[in-house]
Design a protein around this motif. Structure first.
Motif, PDB file in Angstrom:
ATOM      1  N   SER A  67      -6.786  -1.556   3.534  1.00 44.47           N
ATOM      2  CA  SER A  67      -6.814  -1.092   2.378  1.00 44.47           C
ATOM      3  C   SER A  67      -8.149  -1.441   1.752  1.00 44.47           C
ATOM      4  O   SER A  67      -8.792  -2.599   2.088  1.00 44.47           O
ATOM      5  CB  SER A  67      -5.852  -1.457   1.348  1.00 44.47           C
ATOM      6  OG  SER A  67      -5.885  -3.020   1.498  1.00 44.47           O
TER       7      SER A  67
ATOM      8  N   GLU B 183     -10.928  -1.796  -1.674  1.00 46.72           N
ATOM      9  CA  GLU B 183     -11.194  -1.561  -3.015  1.00 46.72           C
ATOM     10  C   GLU B 183     -12.599  -0.909  -3.358  1.00 46.72           C
ATOM     11  O   GLU B 183     -13.439  -1.842  -3.411  1.00 46.72           O
ATOM     12  CB  GLU B 183     -11.079  -2.901  -3.850  1.00 46.72           C
ATOM     13  CG  GLU B 183     -11.108  -2.857  -5.337  1.00 46.72           C
ATOM     14  CD  GLU B 183     -10.614  -4.045  -5.979  1.00 46.72           C
ATOM     15  OE1 GLU B 183     -10.900  -4.413  -7.036  1.00 46.72           O
ATOM     16  OE2 GLU B 183     -10.324  -4.882  -5.058  1.00 46.72           O
TER      17      GLU B 183
ATOM     18  N   GLU C 222       0.913  -1.159  -0.128  1.00 46.81           N
ATOM     19  CA  GLU C 222      -0.028  -0.102   0.190  1.00 46.81           C
ATOM     20  C   GLU C 222       1.006   1.280   0.006  1.00 46.81           C
ATOM     21  O   GLU C 222       1.772   1.111   0.820  1.00 46.81           O
ATOM     22  CB  GLU C 222      -0.889   0.069   1.364  1.00 46.81           C
ATOM     23  CG  GLU C 222      -1.661  -1.008   1.572  1.00 46.81           C
ATOM     24  CD  GLU C 222      -2.792  -1.388   0.383  1.00 46.81           C
ATOM     25  OE1 GLU C 222      -2.932  -0.521  -0.601  1.00 46.81           O
ATOM     26  OE2 GLU C 222      -3.143  -2.549   0.139  1.00 46.81           O
TER      27      GLU C 222
ATOM     28  N   HIS D 237      -6.226   1.709  -4.382  1.00 45.80           N
ATOM     29  CA  HIS D 237      -6.977   1.403  -3.126  1.00 45.80           C
ATOM     30  C   HIS D 237      -6.955   2.569  -2.294  1.00 45.80           C
ATOM     31  O   HIS D 237      -6.171   3.353  -2.403  1.00 45.80           O
ATOM     32  CB  HIS D 237      -6.165   0.265  -2.479  1.00 45.80           C
ATOM     33  CG  HIS D 237      -6.125  -0.852  -2.996  1.00 45.80           C
ATOM     34  ND1 HIS D 237      -5.400  -1.955  -2.596  1.00 45.80           N
ATOM     35  CD2 HIS D 237      -6.961  -1.414  -3.995  1.00 45.80           C
ATOM     36  CE1 HIS D 237      -5.633  -3.195  -3.423  1.00 45.80           C
ATOM     37  NE2 HIS D 237      -6.808  -2.875  -4.126  1.00 45.80           N
TER      38      HIS D 237
END
Length: 328
Positions: free
Chosen positions: A122, A124, A102, A165
């Motif tokens: 994270s 989506e 990330e 993300h």
């Protein structure tokens, strides 16, 4: 390129958080590889710091590495470099699967403070639901603020051309409080609602070890020494502390016929207090040339620091051997 630490405003900060599950029996090999990777990153322009966090007790063998640079361009120079690709190729077989990564732009550049446990999550996000996700995240933050031990949260938007993300980083004052929040009914309800706004999410936890005794301008972007240096330095201060307490306070407690378990507790309180507020600050200043990663950039300095610490060990052992009349 020479090793150097760069400073910039919070908005310029760029961080990559990498999580990797190490194969059983390959931990020592991984640690050697990670040390080489940290040294390689240090040579790149804009490098600020790197930290490696081992898995917590009872958790899977998942290690987290954090690299901080003074700008996104400088971070991507490192991420896209041939040198990093060579290291990743070299590590083939060390991990059970591809590392999760990330990238965070902006936010605080300092590592977690002592005892603080950090979660990196994270998401989506579904296309077109970004504003709904932000509103949901705001409700989640308000609920978090009521949780015991909550210390703060940061939201990082996707970085164009680097990752898609959305990343949330939040901190609690202990692993117990973090786990209580992650498994709470309140969060479970929020996650059920959030499924309308994101398709998947991933949670990683980061904790520290001796960091409370090793603070080198963390608020200015400094970094803690490697764990093996921390351990050597703690022993350097701990051994004389324990010996002095045994020869003074311990003797006095025996004379007062205080029960052993109470005496041990009092000795522990005194030794930890002496380490935290007296001896470790002195050790940090004396060995800063070796402990501060941004200063210990040559093999000569690394070896010199180890030699100095070992000599101090021998001197301490000799002194207390003479005091206790147990020298050879």
């Amino acid at each position: 390129m020479s090793a150097r630490a760069s400073r910039g405003s919070a908005a310029d900060n760029a961080t990559v958080v990498t999580s990797q599950k190490v194969r059983e029996g390959r931990t020592e090999e991984y640690q050697r590889w990670q040390d080489r990777t940290n040294e390689a990153a240090r040579e790149f322009e804009g490098f600020v710091g790197a930290e490696v966090y081992p898995p917590g007790a009872g958790e899977e063998n998942e290690w987290v590495a954090v690299f901080r640079f003074s700008g996104m361009d400088r971070l991507t120079d490192w991420l896209d470099s041939d040198r990093r690709q060579e290291l990743l190729d070299e590590a083939h077989g060390l991990f059970e699967g591809p590392p999760a990564q990330e990238v965070l732009q902006g936010g605080s550049s300092a590592p977690p403070t002592p005892e603080v446990v950090t979660a990196v999550i994270s998401h989506e996000v579904r296309p077109g639901r970004e504003q709904d996700f932000l509103a949901w995240q705001e409700r989640t933050l308000k609920a978090q603020e009521k949780a015991p031990g909550f210390m703060g949260s940061e939201l990082f938007k996707p970085v164009e051309g680097v990752q898609d993300h959305w990343v949330v980083v939040f901190r609690f004052d202990s692993r117990e409080h973090l786990d209580d929040w992650l498994t709470s009914d309140v969060r479970k309800t929020l996650l059920e609602e959030g499924q309308k706004y994101f398709t998947s999410y991933d949670v990683r936890k980061i904790a520290t070890s001796f960091s409370g005794w090793f603070q080198f301008d963390h608020d200015k972007g400094g970094e803690a020494p490697p764990n093996w240096k921390q351990a050597m330095s703690v022993v350097l201060a701990l051994y004389p502390t324990v010996m002095v307490l045994n020869l003074t306070v311990g003797y006095g407690l025996e004379k007062l016929t205080i029960r052993e378990y109470i005496g041990l507790f009092l000795s522990n309180v005194l030794s930890v207090s002496a380490l935290t507020w007296l001896l470790m600050p002195l050790v940090n200043r004396a060995l800063a040339f070796w402990l501060v990663p941004s200063r210990a950039t040559s093999r000569r300095v690394q070896v010199l620091g180890v030699v100095v610490v070992v000599l101090c060990y021998l001197v301490s052992i000799g002194v207390f051997g003479l005091i206790t009349h147990q020298i050879w």
